[in-house]
Design an enzyme around this catalytic site. Structure first.
Site, PDB file in Angstrom:
ATOM      1  N   ARG A  79       9.745 -17.395 -17.277  1.00  0.00           N
ATOM      2  CA  ARG A  79      10.566 -16.757 -18.301  1.00  0.00           C
ATOM      3  C   ARG A  79       9.912 -16.991 -19.657  1.00  0.00           C
ATOM      4  O   ARG A  79       9.680 -18.139 -20.041  1.00  0.00           O
ATOM      5  CB  ARG A  79      11.971 -17.364 -18.270  1.00  0.00           C
ATOM      6  CG  ARG A  79      12.840 -16.901 -19.423  1.00  0.00           C
ATOM      7  CD  ARG A  79      14.256 -17.497 -19.400  1.00  0.00           C
ATOM      8  NE  ARG A  79      14.959 -17.058 -20.593  1.00  0.00           N
ATOM      9  CZ  ARG A  79      15.556 -17.855 -21.473  1.00  0.00           C
ATOM     10  NH1 ARG A  79      15.588 -19.162 -21.286  1.00  0.00           N
ATOM     11  NH2 ARG A  79      16.129 -17.351 -22.553  1.00  0.00           N
ATOM     12  N   HIS A 123      14.623 -14.311 -28.625  1.00  0.00           N
ATOM     13  CA  HIS A 123      14.798 -15.769 -28.620  1.00  0.00           C
ATOM     14  C   HIS A 123      14.605 -16.240 -30.064  1.00  0.00           C
ATOM     15  O   HIS A 123      13.700 -17.012 -30.366  1.00  0.00           O
ATOM     16  CB  HIS A 123      13.819 -16.419 -27.642  1.00  0.00           C
ATOM     17  CG  HIS A 123      14.226 -17.786 -27.162  1.00  0.00           C
ATOM     18  ND1 HIS A 123      14.325 -18.126 -25.842  1.00  0.00           N
ATOM     19  CD2 HIS A 123      14.570 -18.912 -27.847  1.00  0.00           C
ATOM     20  CE1 HIS A 123      14.693 -19.407 -25.722  1.00  0.00           C
ATOM     21  NE2 HIS A 123      14.844 -19.911 -26.928  1.00  0.00           N
ATOM     22  N   GLU A 168      21.063 -17.226 -26.010  1.00  0.00           N
ATOM     23  CA  GLU A 168      22.022 -18.048 -26.745  1.00  0.00           C
ATOM     24  C   GLU A 168      22.507 -17.436 -28.063  1.00  0.00           C
ATOM     25  O   GLU A 168      22.238 -17.978 -29.140  1.00  0.00           O
ATOM     26  CB  GLU A 168      21.428 -19.438 -27.022  1.00  0.00           C
ATOM     27  CG  GLU A 168      21.003 -20.184 -25.761  1.00  0.00           C
ATOM     28  CD  GLU A 168      20.604 -21.634 -26.036  1.00  0.00           C
ATOM     29  OE1 GLU A 168      20.550 -22.029 -27.215  1.00  0.00           O
ATOM     30  OE2 GLU A 168      20.351 -22.375 -25.068  1.00  0.00           O
ATOM     31  N   ASN A 294      22.123 -21.542 -19.918  1.00  0.00           N
ATOM     32  CA  ASN A 294      21.309 -22.676 -20.350  1.00  0.00           C
ATOM     33  C   ASN A 294      22.242 -23.871 -20.410  1.00  0.00           C
ATOM     34  O   ASN A 294      23.238 -23.851 -21.148  1.00  0.00           O
ATOM     35  CB  ASN A 294      20.709 -22.443 -21.739  1.00  0.00           C
ATOM     36  CG  ASN A 294      19.684 -21.320 -21.736  1.00  0.00           C
ATOM     37  OD1 ASN A 294      19.316 -20.807 -20.681  1.00  0.00           O
ATOM     38  ND2 ASN A 294      19.231 -20.943 -22.911  1.00  0.00           N
ATOM     39  N   TYR A 296      22.559 -28.093 -20.780  1.00  0.00           N
ATOM     40  CA  TYR A 296      21.927 -29.376 -21.119  1.00  0.00           C
ATOM     41  C   TYR A 296      22.883 -30.563 -21.011  1.00  0.00           C
ATOM     42  O   TYR A 296      22.499 -31.629 -20.572  1.00  0.00           O
ATOM     43  CB  TYR A 296      21.332 -29.318 -22.534  1.00  0.00           C
ATOM     44  CG  TYR A 296      20.129 -28.400 -22.594  1.00  0.00           C
ATOM     45  CD1 TYR A 296      18.874 -28.869 -22.226  1.00  0.00           C
ATOM     46  CD2 TYR A 296      20.256 -27.064 -22.961  1.00  0.00           C
ATOM     47  CE1 TYR A 296      17.758 -28.034 -22.239  1.00  0.00           C
ATOM     48  CE2 TYR A 296      19.148 -26.227 -22.966  1.00  0.00           C
ATOM     49  CZ  TYR A 296      17.905 -26.718 -22.610  1.00  0.00           C
ATOM     50  OH  TYR A 296      16.811 -25.891 -22.606  1.00  0.00           O
ATOM     51  N   GLU A 354      17.743 -22.110 -18.391  1.00  0.00           N
ATOM     52  CA  GLU A 354      17.157 -23.304 -19.013  1.00  0.00           C
ATOM     53  C   GLU A 354      17.938 -24.533 -18.556  1.00  0.00           C
ATOM     54  O   GLU A 354      19.161 -24.504 -18.469  1.00  0.00           O
ATOM     55  CB  GLU A 354      17.246 -23.275 -20.554  1.00  0.00           C
ATOM     56  CG  GLU A 354      16.301 -22.322 -21.224  1.00  0.00           C
ATOM     57  CD  GLU A 354      16.442 -22.329 -22.740  1.00  0.00           C
ATOM     58  OE1 GLU A 354      16.858 -23.360 -23.324  1.00  0.00           O
ATOM     59  OE2 GLU A 354      16.148 -21.294 -23.346  1.00  0.00           O
TER      60      GLU A 354
END
Ligand code: FCB
Length: 448
Positions: A79, A123, A168, A294, A296, A354
């Protein structure tokens, strides 16, 4: 551990991700226009240590070697993002053939190595020329984005079959226009709200254009999602968690599936939503082939009011495993998010676009980088992905963030997320032990 454990479906997509501004460098080469991140990082005091993406990983020149590296790691998919100002230096109008060619060669190179390209169109590197006209808070950016999506998907759509419109949008809108920690560095809630709507609208309008240029392709969007845990069962803490959930998660998820903006969050922001026009919500709710998440960390939310009003003791505490970003390691949160995307929002396919962690890395005397914490982070998150698949959730792919260390936005080069270590002085790449483990996981199709 028994390799039969944590066995993934045979068509599972194992990948890694990057983004244009974070790796390419060559910020003003060929015809590339200035982006808001060029402007922001060149402004003193905005990025840690005065770092910029001027050179970054010099991927613009080293892409062929980087592709070989991707191949050696055994990745099935890669990606990356296209830089809007590399393709359309002024944001709209004149196309840079040099810019388009770069991405076209990259795609050909990937396909030749049998690696599936996943292209993110945005992005965060908005052309500065568009920011000069108001940026995302201005509605005109929507048409400019659709034009850009058209140009790129026309040029690459015969070969690229997986498209991500935006990465995002919450960060673009709220960190860029409200918190000011990202480009363009504004601190205005009204701008951020308008930006968030225009991002979603740009996404919705671009999807059919991409589909018509790229037959049989899959088109989706990537969101940063975090489960919000109330710090205690008190009414106040639960309300605070619901409110944060609206701000980060529901503000994007709800309109994407046709539910409109969450009314509790609208009230909380005290906005009249004047930027929403007739037909916008329908455009935003265009059905998607997949959603990218994504992930985290989670957040634990404590109401400021709780102690006076209810005096409930906190019962949920942050674990003591913390990354260099000061983010709690909480693999279960990924499982929770995946379940929600499928059972509450009914997305047909989910990719983890991600997931990864920053830890301090050192090159040892043998010239190697041993990163057991990152390895364990990735492994445990993959096990949660496996758990989700077992529960019937259609997770089809996982992209580690990141292929290699790179420019971590406001933190510059101080945070390393790579599977591959980058020595920025020499641009030497060193495969970390986490990457070796990942390579083996891919080979065995297992996270055991
Ligand atoms: C995400 C971004 C990505 C990277 C990681 C650590 O929010 O999409 O570019 O910076 O965080």
């Amino acid at each position: 551990m028994d390799k039969k454990l944590f066995q993934f479906p045979k068509d599972f997509i194992w990948g890694a991700a990057t983004a244009s501004y974070q790796i390419e460098g060559a910020w003003n080469e060929d015809e590339k226009g200035e982006s808001i991140w060029d402007r922001f990082s060149h402004t003193p005091g905005k990025v840690q240590d005065g770092d910029t993406g001027d050179v970054a990983c010099d991927h613009y020149h080293r892409w062929e070697d980087d592709l070989e590296m991707i191949k050696r790691l055994g990745l099935k998919a890669y990606r990356f993002s296209t830089a809007w100002p590399r393709v359309l230096p002024s944001g709209s109008g004149k196309v840079s053939e040099a810019g388009l060619d770069f991405y076209s060669r990259l795609v050909d190179g990937l396909l030749k190595l049998d690696i599936e390209p996943y292209v993110t169109l945005y992005h965060w590197d908005l052309p500065q020329k568009l920011q000069d006209k108001g940026g995302w808070p201005a509605r005109m950016v929507v048409d400019a984005f659709v034009e850009y999506a058209d140009v790129v998907s026309r040029a690459l759509g015969d070969r690229v079959k997986n498209w991500i419109t935006l990465n995002e949008p919450w960060v673009s809108a709220f960190v860029g226009y409200k918190d000011g920690r990202h480009a363009p560095g504004h601190t205005n809630l009204d701008e951020a709200l308008a930006a968030s709507h225009h991002l979603l609208l740009a996404h919705g309008r671009a999807v059919p254009v991409i589909r018509s240029n790229s037959r049989d392709s899959n088109v989706g969007i990537t969101l940063n999602l975090s489960p919000k845990y109330p710090a205690s069962p008190s009414v106040a803490d639960r309300a605070a968690a619901t409110s944060d959930d609206g701000y980060l998660n529901r503000w994007f998820l709800d309109p994407l599936v046709g539910r409109g903006y969450p009314q509790d969050t609208v009230r909380q922001h005290g906005t009249d939503m004047a930027f929403v026009q007739d037909g916008d919500l329908e455009a935003i709710a265009v059905p998607l082939d997949f959603v990218g998440v994504n992930y985290y960390t989670r957040n634990i939310v404590r109401s400021e009011k709780v102690s006076e009003a209810e005096n409930v003791p906190q019962t949920v505490f942050r674990g003591d495993e913390i990354t260099e970003m000061d983010w709690e390691v909480f693999p279960e949160g990924l499982y929770k998010i995946l379940g929600r995307l499928y059972f509450d929002y009914n997305f047909p396919v989910i990719h983890i676009t991600e997931n990864g962690a920053a830890f301090v890395d050192n090159v040892n005397a043998d010239g190697e980088v041993d990163d057991p914490e990152r390895l364990s982070y990735i492994q445990r998150h993959l096990q949660q992905v496996h758990r989700a698949i077992e529960a019937g959730i259609p997770v089809k792919g996982y992209f580690a963030w990141s292929l290699m260390d790179n420019f971590e936005w406001g933190f510059g080069y101080s945070k390393r997320f790579g599977l591959v270590y980058v020595d920025y002085k020499t641009q030497k790449r060193i495969v970390k032990s986490s990457a070796k483990w990942y390579q083996q996981a891919i080979e065995q199709n297992s996270a055991a």
